[in-house]
Design an enzyme around this catalytic site. Structure first.
Site, PDB file in Angstrom:
ATOM      1  N   LYS A 190       6.843   3.171  -2.995  1.00 45.44           N
ATOM      2  CA  LYS A 190       7.495   1.966  -3.530  1.00 45.44           C
ATOM      3  C   LYS A 190       6.971   1.669  -4.941  1.00 45.44           C
ATOM      4  O   LYS A 190       7.733   1.290  -5.821  1.00 45.44           O
ATOM      5  CB  LYS A 190       7.218   0.770  -2.623  1.00 45.44           C
ATOM      6  CG  LYS A 190       7.948   0.845  -1.288  1.00 45.44           C
ATOM      7  CD  LYS A 190       7.684  -0.403  -0.483  1.00 45.44           C
ATOM      8  CE  LYS A 190       8.459  -0.393   0.822  1.00 45.44           C
ATOM      9  NZ  LYS A 190       8.174  -1.592   1.625  1.00 45.44           N
ATOM     10  N   ASP A 205      10.095  -6.436   1.310  1.00 44.56           N
ATOM     11  CA  ASP A 205      10.273  -5.864   2.641  1.00 44.56           C
ATOM     12  C   ASP A 205      11.676  -5.278   2.675  1.00 44.56           C
ATOM     13  O   ASP A 205      12.621  -5.859   2.122  1.00 44.56           O
ATOM     14  CB  ASP A 205      10.098  -6.944   3.710  1.00 44.56           C
ATOM     15  CG  ASP A 205       9.745  -6.341   5.061  1.00 44.56           C
ATOM     16  OD1 ASP A 205       9.161  -5.232   5.090  1.00 44.56           O
ATOM     17  OD2 ASP A 205      10.045  -6.972   6.092  1.00 44.56           O
ATOM     18  N   ASN A 214       0.840  -1.204   0.000  1.00 41.67           N
ATOM     19  CA  ASN A 214       0.000   0.000   0.000  1.00 41.67           C
ATOM     20  C   ASN A 214       0.871   1.248   0.000  1.00 41.67           C
ATOM     21  O   ASN A 214       0.388   2.350   0.223  1.00 41.67           O
ATOM     22  CB  ASN A 214      -0.914   0.014   1.246  1.00 41.67           C
ATOM     23  CG  ASN A 214      -1.983  -1.057   1.153  1.00 41.67           C
ATOM     24  OD1 ASN A 214      -2.671  -1.162   0.145  1.00 41.67           O
ATOM     25  ND2 ASN A 214      -2.121  -1.868   2.196  1.00 41.67           N
TER      26      ASN A 214
END
Ligand code: IMP
Length: 193
Positions: free
Chosen positions: A12, A68, A8
């Site tokens: 990114k 991540d 979300n």
């Protein structure tokens, strides 16, 4: 080819899209009509990236990827690492995280650090992982207003400016995410999907 990006974080998405050729199209969770905040319950970047991609794969059955990223500071034994987003608390405010890092780094002479990104791709039901690292150092004060997260306090090796003082194309020359992403794209291209 269409891939769902299990995030979300619009920053990114912007970074990945800036690196993408015509062959691949990234669909955001919002565009896919998925409104969830995927948890990051694990103690490694690898497991959290996998949590993101598998969660969305289970929901959609489509090819997708998650990533991540953590800031790993040598003098803090790799902290904030996997806790980077929540380092100063669950509000996940970048300014608070930065303030906490600068406070913990007060008086430290070894300011070496790295950003590390792990991408987990689920393609035809199989998982593949890709890693990208950017070595550099932590500044003593904040610099610049571009980028996001810890960008104002990280200077990559070979530069004198913080990531937050660079435009996206410049950041991509050094960035952990861009490095992981290039491997990911090379893989997709060689997998001839
Ligand atoms: P996550 O990968 O979304 O869990 O991000 C972990 C933490 O690192 C968040 O606080 C992000 O803002 C921060 N972060 C992730 N990527 C970057 C980056 O490229 N520059 C600066 N901070 C980042």
């Amino acid at each position: 080819m269409k891939l769902i990006f299990a995030t979300n974080n619009d920053n990114k998405v912007k970074e990945f899209r800036s690196l993408l050729g015509d062959r691949f199209e990234i669909i955001t969770l919002k565009e896919a009509g998925i409104d969830i905040d995927i948890p990051e319950p694990h103690d490694t970047l690898e497991a959290n990236a996998r949590e993101k991609s598998t969660t969305i794969h289970r929901m959609t059955g489509l090819s997708c990827f998650g990533e991540d990223t953590g800031l790993e500071i040598d003098a803090l034994h790799g902290a904030p690492g996997v806790l980077s987003a929540r380092y100063a608390g669950e509000t996940k405010l970048a300014a608070d995280n930065i303030a906490k890092v600068l406070q913990e780094m007060e008086g430290k002479t070894n300011r070496s650090a790295q950003f590390r990104t792990v991408i987990s791709l689920i393609l035809n039901g199989e998982e593949y992982q890709f890693e990208g690292v950017s070595r550099g150092h932590i500044t003593t004060t904040v610099h610049g207003d571009k980028g996001f997260g810890y960008d104002p306090i990280f200077v990559p090796e070979g530069e004198t400016r913080a990531f937050a003082e660079m435009d996206l194309a410049e950041k991509n020359q050094y960035s952990h995410r861009a490095r992981a992403f290039r491997q990911f794209v090379d893989f997709l291209q060689s997998a001839k999907v």
